[in-house]
Enzyme design. Structure first.
Site, mmCIF file in Angstrom:
data_model
loop_
_atom_site.group_PDB
_atom_site.id
_atom_site.type_symbol
_atom_site.label_atom_id
_atom_site.label_comp_id
_atom_site.label_asym_id
_atom_site.label_seq_id
_atom_site.Cartn_x
_atom_site.Cartn_y
_atom_site.Cartn_z
ATOM 1 N N ASP A 68 -2.102 -9.123 -3.911
ATOM 2 C CA ASP A 68 -1.685 -8.383 -5.100
ATOM 3 C C ASP A 68 -0.429 -8.988 -5.727
ATOM 4 O OD1 ASP A 68 -2.794 -6.927 -2.864
ATOM 5 O OD2 ASP A 68 -2.631 -5.073 -3.988
ATOM 6 N N ASP B 104 6.329 -4.604 -6.003
ATOM 7 C CA ASP B 104 5.637 -4.031 -7.154
ATOM 8 C C ASP B 104 6.465 -3.992 -8.434
ATOM 9 O OD1 ASP B 104 3.163 -3.456 -5.870
ATOM 10 O OD2 ASP B 104 4.126 -1.784 -4.848
#
Length: 405
Positions: A179, A120
């Site tokens: 993602d 992330d």
């Protein structure tokens, strides 16, 4: 006033001419996007008044409440709030908002200089420092982004050819989630701006592995691909946040649309462009009439299933990106039209929060299987909504300026 704001204001003057000698009347009107942007500025300033510390970041608002619930720097969503502030500063040139953006961006620096815990880093650093650097040219921001790219690259497994998305999930020897396509932009950017050229190779390889294994024959995507970390062999595709392994999780589909468009922009690989188009067409073909998807297209409780406004916002950004890249004029117009339709839906009373709370958008869904953030405002919905609004205003402004030449 920023140049963007100045040009925007000038371009939004509608002139009504009435024949009465040389008399002319000018009536100033605003586009719906600008009206929503203006309201967003007011709401974000209201939210700033209740934020006590700059190392806690808005993430979601519980139903029935007005104010944000907060997370720390290491949460995957930490970069979205400063990103929202940077977009607001881009629109307004407001010194107060810029100062707030700088304050909320600064604590995220630690992510760039600590061991990578998951993929992330792109969301955390590129959305905050990336937008800050784009708008200010602050060289210190650039250095932090380059360091963050190097940190993200430590998760790359050359045997598999992709970044290990969730090292903490021990049930998978090596996993890659859809993602993660959105974090490649940080690597591509770094390779072009003084970072190691190998960062480009890592991003290119990761996109290729994702395309070849997570994109299914039905033009939907797996949320997660599991790989043998010793041989690189693909084991299976599963879901964590979707309804089922073979279902079409809405937000995952939009991560793919946007991520592969960016991968094509940076590499020129036609297969990445075709993948983005394929995912887009499948998404558009299955959308409900209002343009905002249910959280998973295959939830058997539809039409009573919750919606996901965040997926619609991401899709709008992805389609605007894709429209800039496709050569076919009909596709270009189609994708821009659809992006505008999504933003119009999100700007309506059904999805724009108004006075209900301090978020911009209602009705997003985070992790439905675990019952977390279901039918709630979530910060990344606001981030991509702001991005889409800004991009659309730039497009409309450019058209108006072209007409005056």
């Amino acid at each position: 006033m920023t140049l963007f704001k100045h040009l925007l204001s000038c371009s939004l003057i509608s002139v009504l001419l009435f024949s009465c000698g040389t008399e002319k009347k000018e009536v100033v009107s605003k586009s719906n996007n600008e009206i929503i942007l203006d309201q967003s500025v007011v709401k974000i300033k209201q939210a700033l008044h209740v934020l006590k510390t700059t190392d806690s970041f808005p993430r979601h608002i519980v139903k029935g409440e007005k104010d944000w619930r907060f997370v720390g720097v290491k949460d995957w969503c930490s970069g979205f709030w400063p990103g929202v502030l940077w977009y607001n500063y881009e629109y307004t040139g407001d010194a107060e908002i810029k100062a707030a953006a700088e304050k909320f961006t600064a604590p995220i620096k630690t992510i760039a200089f600590t061991s990578a815990e998951d993929h992330d880093i792109g969301f955390q650093v590129y959305c905050s420092f990336g937008n800050g650097y784009r708008l200010t040219g602050n060289e210190a921001y650039k250095d932090i982004m380059l360091a963050a790219a190097d940190t993200l690259a430590t998760l790359y497994n050359p045997i598999v050819g992709s970044i290990h998305s969730w090292p903490s999930k021990q049930e998978y020897p090596h996993n890659t989630i859809i993602d993660n396509m959105m974090n490649l932009e940080l690597l591509f950017w770094a390779a072009k701006n003084g970072g190691d050229k190998k960062l480009y190779d890592i991003a290119n390889s990761h996109a290729e592995v994702t395309m070849n294994n997570l994109v299914r024959s039905d033009s939907a995507v797996y949320h997660l691909g599991s790989f043998d970390d010793k041989t690189g062999q693909f084991i299976r595709g599963v879901t964590h946040q979707g309804y089922a392994d073979e279902s079409m999780w809405a937000r995952g589909q939009t991560w793919g649309i946007y991520g592969f468009a960016v991968a094509y922009r940076e590499t020129g690989r036609a297969d990445f462009l075709n993948t983005s188009i394929k995912l887009t067409e499948h998404y558009l073909n299955r959308l409900p009439k209002d343009g905002v998807p249910f959280w998973d297209f295959d939830d058997p409780t539809i039409p009573n299933a919750p919606k996901d406004a965040s997926a619609a916002a991401i899709a709008a950004c992805g389609l605007l990106e894709l429209a800039d890249l496709v050569k076919d004029d009909k596709l270009k117009e189609k994708y821009r039209h659809e992006a505008k339709r999504f933003v119009t839906a999100l700007s309506s009373k059904a999805y724009f929060s108004g006075d209900e709370n301090n978020a911009l958008l209602l009705h997003s869904t985070g992790h439905h299987p675990k019952g977390r953030e279901v039918d709630e405002p979530i910060i990344y919905a606001d981030y991509y909504f702001m991005e889409a609004l800004i991009r659309l205003e730039k497009l409309e402004n450019a058209k108006r300026l072209a007409l005056t030449k």
